[in-house]
Design a protein around this motif. Structure first.
Motif: not given
Length: 236
Positions: A1-20
């Protein structure tokens, strides 16, 4: 199922940041308006005051008149001091409320974004009230007309940013949801759904344009009103 991208996800190792997406849109608007204000400022400096304003200078004058219409009656003689703050945010919030017209997520449909603006104005009100009259006088004003009402008055003060946040969030988010449901319904009943485009301009005119303008006006009218009570001199 196609999903709309609604956030920018940034991952560095164990660090995960999601910007809406809503926050990304606001950050882009900040950059755009910063460039616009610098460019417009240079145009205004070079403008001849003896001639009628044209182009961007005229647009800036109309923006100034709009901002003054919202805040001058509340801030009175202190208007000039707070004009840059309110002027910038009024213009940016207005565009944020209207940006759904081009298919982007409204920053003001994010409750944390609205809460940040409301809490900023709340602290501005309280800090300026204390600076003007002192902490003791501010506490005394919250104890009027009877000291027993102090807790209720404090709750009333705290309710201001909460009500500003939820009013803006509820109205903008509701508009986004209703618009999404209408377009989903149109898509599900194609080809007859194409007839819905007859009515969607009226839908956007009310949910995006009218509601966006009104909510911007209400938000900053309330903010400037309560700030004016703390910083403006009493009217004769």
């Amino acid at each position: 199922m196609e999903q709309q991208v609604s956030a920018l996800e940034i991952t560095f190792g164990s660090f995960h940041l999601e910007i809406q997406q809503s926050i990304l849109v606001w950050l882009v608007l900040c950059v755009i308006f910063a460039v616009f204000f610098i460019w417009a400022g240079k145009k205004i400096d070079k403008a001849d005051p003896s001639k009628a304003s044209t182009g961007v200078v005229y647009v800036c004058e109309e923006i100034l008149n709009l901002v003054l219409y919202v805040i001058k009656g509340n801030l009175r003689e202190k208007t000039k001091r707070y004009l840059p703050f309110f002027g910038t945010l009024i213009l940016m919030m207005l565009v944020s409320n209207l940006i759904g017209l081009v298919g982007l997520q409204n920053p003001t449909s994010n409750v944390s974004f609205n809460a940040t603006l409301a809490v900023t104005i709340f602290f501005m009100i309280q800090i300026n009230g204390i600076k003007r009259a002192g902490l003791k006088a501010r506490i005394k004003s919250l104890s009027e007309p009877m000291a027993i009402l102090l807790p209720m008055n404090i709750v009333g003060e705290i309710a201001l940013p909460l009500s500003m946040t939820m009013r803006l969030f509820g109205n903008i988010l509701a508009g986004c949801i209703i618009t999404m449901l209408i377009y989903t319904l149109m898509k599900s009943v194609m080809p007859w759904g194409v007839l819905g485009f007859i009515f969607t301009p009226f839908l956007h005119a009310f949910l995006d344009i009218f509601t966006g303008v009104i909510q911007t006006y209400i938000f900053f009218t309330l903010g400037s009103f309560f700030l004016g009570q703390q910083v403006s001199e009493e009217e004769a």
